[in-house]
Design a protein around this motif. Structure first.
Motif, PDB file in Angstrom:
ATOM      1  N   VAL A 986     -72.667  65.452 -36.976  1.00  0.00           N
ATOM      2  CA  VAL A 986     -71.863  66.530 -37.558  1.00  0.00           C
ATOM      3  C   VAL A 986     -71.731  66.227 -39.045  1.00  0.00           C
ATOM      4  N   LYS A 987     -72.432  66.989 -39.876  1.00  0.00           N
ATOM      5  CA  LYS A 987     -72.446  66.696 -41.305  1.00  0.00           C
ATOM      6  C   LYS A 987     -71.491  67.577 -42.100  1.00  0.00           C
ATOM      7  N   ASP A 988     -70.931  68.597 -41.473  1.00  0.00           N
ATOM      8  CA  ASP A 988     -70.043  69.496 -42.222  1.00  0.00           C
ATOM      9  C   ASP A 988     -69.145  70.248 -41.258  1.00  0.00           C
ATOM     10  N   PHE A 989     -68.039  70.776 -41.763  1.00  0.00           N
ATOM     11  CA  PHE A 989     -67.152  71.624 -40.978  1.00  0.00           C
ATOM     12  C   PHE A 989     -66.346  72.493 -41.923  1.00  0.00           C
ATOM     13  N   ARG A 990     -65.654  73.469 -41.384  1.00  0.00           N
ATOM     14  CA  ARG A 990     -64.819  74.372 -42.182  1.00  0.00           C
ATOM     15  C   ARG A 990     -63.427  74.433 -41.576  1.00  0.00           C
ATOM     16  N   LEU A 991     -62.418  74.591 -42.415  1.00  0.00           N
ATOM     17  CA  LEU A 991     -61.043  74.753 -41.956  1.00  0.00           C
ATOM     18  C   LEU A 991     -60.662  76.221 -42.027  1.00  0.00           C
ATOM     19  N   LEU A 992     -60.109  76.733 -40.940  1.00  0.00           N
ATOM     20  CA  LEU A 992     -59.596  78.094 -40.938  1.00  0.00           C
ATOM     21  C   LEU A 992     -58.200  78.113 -41.544  1.00  0.00           C
ATOM     22  N   LYS A 993     -57.959  79.018 -42.456  1.00  0.00           N
ATOM     23  CA  LYS A 993     -56.647  79.125 -43.085  1.00  0.00           C
ATOM     24  C   LYS A 993     -55.831  80.217 -42.413  1.00  0.00           C
ATOM     25  N   ASN A 994     -54.502  80.117 -42.556  1.00  0.00           N
ATOM     26  CA  ASN A 994     -53.572  81.137 -42.048  1.00  0.00           C
ATOM     27  C   ASN A 994     -53.799  81.439 -40.566  1.00  0.00           C
ATOM     28  N   PHE A1004     -69.595  72.867 -37.262  1.00  0.00           N
ATOM     29  CA  PHE A1004     -70.908  73.320 -36.850  1.00  0.00           C
ATOM     30  C   PHE A1004     -71.904  72.196 -36.903  1.00  0.00           C
ATOM     31  N   LEU A1005     -72.971  72.377 -36.116  1.00  0.00           N
ATOM     32  CA  LEU A1005     -74.149  71.524 -36.193  1.00  0.00           C
ATOM     33  C   LEU A1005     -75.208  72.029 -35.244  1.00  0.00           C
ATOM     34  N   GLY A1006     -76.444  71.663 -35.515  1.00  0.00           N
ATOM     35  CA  GLY A1006     -77.523  71.957 -34.586  1.00  0.00           C
ATOM     36  C   GLY A1006     -77.585  73.431 -34.269  1.00  0.00           C
ATOM     37  N   MET A1007     -77.653  73.770 -33.005  1.00  0.00           N
ATOM     38  CA  MET A1007     -77.769  75.175 -32.610  1.00  0.00           C
ATOM     39  C   MET A1007     -76.482  75.685 -31.986  1.00  0.00           C
ATOM     40  N   GLN A1022     -82.170  79.813 -32.699  1.00  0.00           N
ATOM     41  CA  GLN A1022     -83.247  79.088 -32.046  1.00  0.00           C
ATOM     42  C   GLN A1022     -83.622  77.835 -32.825  1.00  0.00           C
ATOM     43  N   GLY A1023     -83.261  77.783 -34.090  1.00  0.00           N
ATOM     44  CA  GLY A1023     -83.524  76.612 -34.926  1.00  0.00           C
ATOM     45  C   GLY A1023     -82.227  75.967 -35.358  1.00  0.00           C
ATOM     46  N   THR A1024     -82.344  74.884 -36.103  1.00  0.00           N
ATOM     47  CA  THR A1024     -81.175  74.146 -36.573  1.00  0.00           C
ATOM     48  C   THR A1024     -80.260  75.043 -37.398  1.00  0.00           C
ATOM     49  N   VAL A1025     -78.960  74.958 -37.121  1.00  0.00           N
ATOM     50  CA  VAL A1025     -77.967  75.687 -37.922  1.00  0.00           C
ATOM     51  C   VAL A1025     -77.739  74.898 -39.209  1.00  0.00           C
ATOM     52  N   LEU A1026     -77.976  75.543 -40.354  1.00  0.00           N
ATOM     53  CA  LEU A1026     -77.926  74.838 -41.634  1.00  0.00           C
ATOM     54  C   LEU A1026     -76.618  75.037 -42.386  1.00  0.00           C
ATOM     55  N   SER A1027     -75.902  76.126 -42.139  1.00  0.00           N
ATOM     56  CA  SER A1027     -74.633  76.334 -42.843  1.00  0.00           C
ATOM     57  C   SER A1027     -73.807  77.397 -42.141  1.00  0.00           C
ATOM     58  N   CYS A1028     -72.545  77.461 -42.522  1.00  0.00           N
ATOM     59  CA  CYS A1028     -71.668  78.535 -42.059  1.00  0.00           C
ATOM     60  C   CYS A1028     -70.664  78.864 -43.146  1.00  0.00           C
ATOM     61  N   ASP A1029     -70.074  80.023 -43.047  1.00  0.00           N
ATOM     62  CA  ASP A1029     -68.956  80.366 -43.923  1.00  0.00           C
ATOM     63  C   ASP A1029     -68.010  81.265 -43.153  1.00  0.00           C
ATOM     64  N   ASP A1033     -60.640  86.993 -44.590  1.00  0.00           N
ATOM     65  CA  ASP A1033     -59.628  87.529 -43.682  1.00  0.00           C
ATOM     66  C   ASP A1033     -59.637  86.816 -42.329  1.00  0.00           C
ATOM     67  N   THR A1034     -60.472  85.754 -42.221  1.00  0.00           N
ATOM     68  CA  THR A1034     -60.556  84.873 -41.036  1.00  0.00           C
ATOM     69  C   THR A1034     -60.834  85.632 -39.742  1.00  0.00           C
ATOM     70  N   THR A1035     -61.537  86.758 -39.837  1.00  0.00           N
ATOM     71  CA  THR A1035     -61.889  87.486 -38.613  1.00  0.00           C
ATOM     72  C   THR A1035     -63.355  87.281 -38.233  1.00  0.00           C
ATOM     73  N   LYS A1036     -64.160  86.843 -39.212  1.00  0.00           N
ATOM     74  CA  LYS A1036     -65.591  86.709 -38.975  1.00  0.00           C
ATOM     75  C   LYS A1036     -66.090  85.396 -39.549  1.00  0.00           C
ATOM     76  N   PHE A1037     -67.275  84.989 -39.107  1.00  0.00           N
ATOM     77  CA  PHE A1037     -67.954  83.870 -39.738  1.00  0.00           C
ATOM     78  C   PHE A1037     -69.455  84.142 -39.742  1.00  0.00           C
ATOM     79  N   SER A1038     -70.153  83.434 -40.612  1.00  0.00           N
ATOM     80  CA  SER A1038     -71.607  83.591 -40.715  1.00  0.00           C
ATOM     81  C   SER A1038     -72.274  82.288 -40.307  1.00  0.00           C
TER      82      SER A1038
END
Length: 1185
Positions: A986-994, A1004-1007, A1022-1029, A1033-1038
């Motif tokens: 696990v090389k990265d993660f995100r914190l949800l606010k509010n 996140f990591l991998g698939m 189907q491939g490695t997950v490289l990033s997220c955001d 408004d904390t309703t969606k993520f990419s």
């Protein structure tokens, strides 16, 4: 309304209703604040012109005295002087002590004085220019009741008349300086009969009771005398305002001991009159913010809500008040034509931008052409020649001296006439002059002079392509100073665009003796700028030379010129960046050139050090001058990539070797082929001649693991050397030719006896690199190349993008340096050892100074840094190459060294109270900055810690690791939670606010994504997950992936909302806009795509291919961030770029010394940016304001 005023209006109501057109009258009353938009609409709804006039008068009868005055003044301004005269007797009498109007801040006294004097009212849309108004008022005050002249001058449409009227709209100025009143005369272009009529009308206004004469003056002299008597006896201490004066002879009629304020395009008109004279120049541009404010008032929108085309219109017309007002008035009637009017500007269709009621000329082109028509016939032709001038380029006098074949003084006299008439602008640079046109004037001349433009542009290009020798002769013949031409960023830009940087560097060196006579330091500034930026100045699209100049030292003349230009362009909406911590950076390179169109595999000096030969993946051999980079030879040398080249000791020959398995010998002067050898069975990687010319030998090394020695007098190989177990990458003879050094992919450096071809010594060089700071698993190809020092005791070797200098006897490292953006393929000392060459995959060749490199002890930072922006401070936490933890104040440069450890990651707490860091052993520590107390986690990770982050309250620290676990550590209560769900690192993660969710994590990591508390697994790609955001408004993520797709998700669903396809490379990063309506994604091909979040539609594709076919971002796009208003996007990759989100176009590019930027940290106000390149250089950038 007073009974007298009301009765007067009722008495003449029928005449008013019959004759007036209400549209323009209402414009003036609305601008004064005495008519509302709804009232205007009510009038417009009436079916006929007479009924509209009746409705307007009905409304005025219900209003106050000030509405009457406003109506009266509007009639005067719109040319209804006879009707205004009917209402004159009804003007309400107001005292000078009357209070200010609640809307405009103007007293009734001022309103009455200006109304009686015929001073125009404010435009329908008015934006104050306080600085200029104050300057005019100060000059008027200097008259102190005595006769004199105050001149307001500027180009057509810059707002001179509005400023003149606004300057006298001041109670104290009128009461103290001009108690006799103000009298406005619109002069314009006049012949003698027209001027006489103007004087007759003025005398009639000043003598309404006909107490001086009942007969009009019959000629100009009589009118001048009548005016003098009236001004002295009936209107003492009054101000006469002459608007739009064209000719000096006109002013003589008013030269009769009066106080006069005049507006003109020609500041020389007052040369023919007597008395004190004061001048107020008006700049041609409003500035971006003022321009947007005017447009917003015209279209009744908030400035922030204006479409992107509004910004483009201001930029296109350089904030011209005339153009902004013309287009604003048009948009008020046609609010959907933003794009149409922008295109008319861009396409120079001035006739389609028609008049607003307050300007005297039907269209924009007429306003400009009228100034040209007023020029003397003998100089009008010269003005059309100025169509060769480029936008934003300032041309020295000497260029036009050569074009017109005139002496400097003659040319300056002609140009000064253009400057006086606001048809040209002049920039003084010491004793020299540089001239330029407003963008609108360039466009106007281009359109009017299109038939002759091609010939003129050919001449202009021809002039810039001259060698300095020819230019020098031309300049000498005209007694023109060379330095004024060369020490100019405008010249550098124009010249390099036409002939490239190498030619220009050569001329700086060639004529250094002339340039140094003027200013040695300035000459060095420009030569160094060209030498170190030549590889950028030679690329397409051409980089912004002003931004490059801002990266120079602040003491440099290049920086000072760039700063001056940047400040001017920032006012017109251009974006520029200051590198505020650049003082700490030492540039070790002396010359950077880009002679090849693909990777450069090798470069070498000639024996005399005057030439450099290079070869590369484009299959060519290039020979160029060592000091300037000027090209001497270009040879299509092989059928495949050319891997190495070498000069013979006598500089007669150059050897090349290639993937095509051949070795070739070339004549170094003519480029003719001399020999071809083809005994190697695999590609030939390296070649080198002996240092003695008595018995010339050539050594070559190949993928067949063999080294071969060749005698140029023989057709076959002399000796073959066996011993390496993998490809031979490089070979070099020792200075005395007794030994041959070879580098191999087997990780060894071997020394061979040249006479016997036996192995003498073998070094396991790989061990030296494995002991460096890089992780061992990153070590692929170790020893790429080597070069002997002149004493034979030291040798240089290269691996990846680093160069190391080693002592052969002690096997110790003497020095190292970084500078290339990719793998280094070749290193070579100059004959005297004072410098050395390196060549690289980044398509550049760098020339280094050995002394600087050996003395250099610069600290290099790892790319994993954390940044906190707090008020006016920028604090950076970083790990350097010797594993020290540094806390850097970005504004002051102060560095605090905190601790030494095998730090793998670090972070700052939000309020700068604590720092945290993890190491390769899995340990996490927290340092309290106030007292240096350290808190260490009792339970550590099993492997390297990759990412840590404080929560907003600073009480909890979250970390991820190679052991695939997430640790949540409440370090104050010593409470731990381990979240184990992933199967890999696990090389990265995100914190949800509010959010109400426990621990507020998103990882996140991998698939897979795992979201604790609600226990959902998102199978994303189907491939490695490289990033997220996460959307704000904390309703969606990419999510983005190596499968070349990005997806938008809702936290409530297990299926994606949208799958975003179209990228042709791994999608490495993504970012939501602040309002969560846009998503930007970046890939490994340097492309950026902007998507609509609601429907997944592609809005823009950024970073298209350049003319050379290379992605414009210099590599992977690794990070993205939107501005708070969502109008701008910043991206990190091979360098940093800023994008206009609405148009998808690049706004600015900042070229870092290194490349492969991993992350860009952006301040909340989007004005400060922090990153670290792969050379370990820290960049703290700030927008220039």
């Amino acid at each position: 309304m007073d009974a007298k005023a009301r009765n007067c209006l009722l008495q003449h109501r029928e005449a008013l209703e019959k004759d007036i057109k209400t549209s323009y009258i209402m414009d003036h009353m609305i601008s004064d604040g005495f008519l509302t938009i709804s009232e205007e609409e009510k009038v417009r709804n009436e079916p006929t012109q007479q009924q509209r006039a009746a409705m307007l008068i009905k409304m005025i009868l219900k209003k106050d005295n000030d509405s009457y005055i406003s109506f009266y003044n509007a009639l005067l301004h719109e040319g209804y002087k006879d009707l205004a005269a009917l209402l004159h007797d009804g003007i309400p009498v107001v005292s000078s002590s009357s209070g200010k109007d609640s809307v405009s801040g103007i007293t009734s006294y001022v309103r009455t004085v200006l109304c009686e004097g015929g001073v125009p009212q404010r435009p329908v849309v008015f934006v104050t220019r306080k600085k200029l108004v104050n300057a005019i008022q100060q000059k008027l005050s200097k008259l102190k009741g005595e006769p004199g002249w105050v001149t307001i001058h500027g180009m057509a449409g810059c707002g001179k008349s509005v400023l003149a009227a606004e300057a006298v709209r001041d109670h104290s100025l009128l009461e103290d300086c001009f108690p006799g009143g103000v009298h406005w005369v619109s002069v314009g272009k006049q012949d003698k009969s027209g001027l006489l009529m103007k004087l007759q009308n003025l005398c009639t206004r000043l003598d309404q009771d006909e107490s001086f004469s009942q007969r009009l003056p019959l000629n100009i002299e009589e009118a001048k005398d009548r005016l003098r008597i009236l001004m002295l006896r009936k209107h003492p201490r009054s101000l006469l305002i002459l608007d739009d004066v064209w000719d000096s002879w006109v002013l003589k009629a008013f030269d009769n001991q009066c106080q006069i304020l005049l507006t003109t395009r020609d500041k020389s008109v007052t040369d023919s009159v007597m008395g004190p004279k004061y001048v107020v120049p008006v700049e041609s541009s409003l500035g971006k913010e003022k321009g947007l404010e005017i447009l917003s008032l015209f279209v009744n929108m908030k400035k922030a809500d204006l479409p992107e085309q509004a910004h483009s219109i201001i930029k296109e017309c350089k904030g011209s008040p005339l153009v902004v007002s013309l287009i604003g008035a048009l948009l008020r009637d046609f609010p959907n034509r933003w794009e149409y009017y922008l295109k008319q500007l861009q396409n120079k269709q001035f006739k389609r931008i028609r008049k607003s009621s307050s300007y005297d000329y039907e269209a924009l082109d007429e306003a400009m052409s009228i100034s040209v028509e007023m020029l003397r016939e003998d100089i009008k032709y010269y003005y059309t020649d100025l169509s060769i001038l480029q936008k934003d380029v300032k041309v020295p006098t000497k260029v036009l001296c050569i074009l017109w074949d005139m002496e400097t003084e003659e040319v300056e006299d002609i140009l000064q006439e253009f400057v006086n008439k606001s048809l040209l602008f002049c920039d003084r640079n010491g004793k020299s002059f540089r001239y330029y046109l407003h963008d609108l004037q360039v466009d106007f001349l281009t359109e009017k002079n299109c038939s002759q433009l091609q010939v003129l542009e050919s001449w202009f290009t021809f002039f810039f392509s001259f060698s300095f020798e020819i230019i020098l002769d031309l300049l000498k013949s005209y007694k023109i100073e060379l330095c004024a031409l060369m020490f100019s960023l405008d010249w550098i830009k124009a010249k390099t665009e036409l002939v490239g940087p190498a030619h220009l560097i050569h001329e700086f060196v060639e004529y250094r003796h002339i340039l140094d006579e003027k200013d040695c330091a300035v000459s060095e500034n420009f030569q160094e700028f060209l030498s170190l930026n030549g590889h950028l100045l030679g690329r397409q699209p051409f980089p912004n030379i002003v931004q490059l100049g801002l990266c120079e030292p602040e003491t440099s003349e290049v920086y000072q010129q760039a700063k001056l230009q940047a400040k001017q362009e920032v006012d017109n909406g251009m974006l520029y960046l200051e590198w505020i911590n650049k003082k700490n950076i030492t540039n070790l390179s002396r010359l950077v050139v880009r002679p090849h169109t693909d990777a450069v595999y090798h470069a070498c000096f000639s024996e005399d050090g005057q030439r450099i030969a290079s070869c590369g993946a484009d299959k060519t051999l290039q020979v160029f001058k060592a000091e300037t980079g000027e090209k001497l030879l270009e040879i299509k040398a092989h059928e495949d990539e050319v891997l190495c080249c070498a000069f013979s000791t006598d500089d007669r020959f150059i050897a090349t070797c290639s993937v095509d398995k051949k070795v070739k010998i070339w004549n170094a002067v003519t480029g003719e082929l001399v020999h071809t050898y083809d005994e190697h069975s695999e590609q030939v990687n390296c070649c080198h001649f002996t240092n003695s010319s008595h018995h010339l030998l050539l050594a070559t090394g190949s993928n067949d693991c063999f080294l071969k020695l060749w005698d140029l007098n023989q057709k076959e190989c002399r000796n073959t050397m066996f011993g390496h177990t993998d490809s031979v990458n490089h070979c070099r003879f020792s200075p005395d030719d007794k030994l041959l050094a070879s580098c191999s992919a087997d990780g060894t450096l071997k020394l061979w006896d040249v006479t016997s071809a036996n192995e003498r010594k073998s070094f396991n060089v790989k061990q030296f690199f494995l002991n460096s700071e890089d992780p061992q698993e990153d070590m692929e190809v170790i020893v790429k190349c080597c070069s002997w020092f002149a004493d034979g005791a030291r040798i240089m070797v290269a691996a990846k993008n680093k160069i190391f200098l080693w002592n052969i006897d002690s096997c110790s490292k003497v020095a190292d340096c970084r500078g290339h953006l990719s793998w280094v393929h070749g290193v070579k000392f100059s004959p005297d050892g004072s410098s050395f060459l390196t060549s690289s995959d980044d398509q550049t060749i760098r020339l280094w100074e050995t002394k600087k490199v050996c003395k250099n002890s610069a600290i290099m930072l790892k790319q994993e840094v954390d940044v906190v922006f707090q008020e006016n401070e920028v604090m950076v936490l970083a790990v350097d190459h010797i594993r020290r933890l540094q806390l850097i104040n970005g504004k002051t440069g102060q560095i605090d060294y905190l601790t030494e450890a095998q730090v793998s990651c670090c972070c700052l707490s939000p309020h700068l109270q604590y720092i945290a860091f993890g190491d390769e052993n899995g340990t996490i520590e927290i340092l309290e900055l106030v007292n240096n107390r350290i808190f260490q986690s009792r339970i550590r990770h099993k492997k390297t810690v990759w990412h840590i982050q404080f929560t907003a309250d600073e009480k909890t620290l979250i970390s991820s690791s190679d052991d695939s676990a997430i640790q949540v550590w409440n370090w104050q209560l010593e409470e731990y939670v381990f979240l184990q769900a992933h199967q890999e690192t696990v090389k990265d993660f995100r914190l949800l606010k509010n959010s109400r969710l426990v621990n507020l994590q998103f990882f996140f990591l991998g698939m897979e994504y795992n979201y604790w508390k609600i226990e959902k697994d998102f199978v994303c790609h189907q491939g490695t997950v490289l990033s997220c955001d996460i959307s704000h408004d904390t309703t969606k993520f990419s999510s983005t992936s190596a499968d070349k797709t990005a997806k938008i998700w809702s936290f409530d669903l297990l299926l994606p909302l949208h799958e975003l396809r179209g990228h042709n490379g791994c999608v490495r990063c993504s970012a939501f806009s602040v309002d969560s309506t846009l998503l930007a994604t970046g890939d490994d091909n340097g492309e950026i795509r902007i998507w609509n979040v609601s429907n997944g539609e592609l809005l823009h594709l950024c970073a298209p291919l350049s003319e050379e076919g290379a992605a414009t971002h210099g590599g992977w796009v690794t990070d993205l961030c939107f501005s708070p208003d969502g109008k701008m996007l910043i991206s990190a990759g091979g360098y940093i770029k800023w994008w206009n989100v609405v148009t998808g176009e690049s706004s600015q590019t900042f070229y870092t010394n290194g490349t492969n930027l991993k992350k860009i940290h952006v301040s909340p106000d989007f004005k400060t940016y922090v990153t670290v390149d792969n050379l370990g250089i820290l960049y703290i950038l700030q927008t220039l304001e």
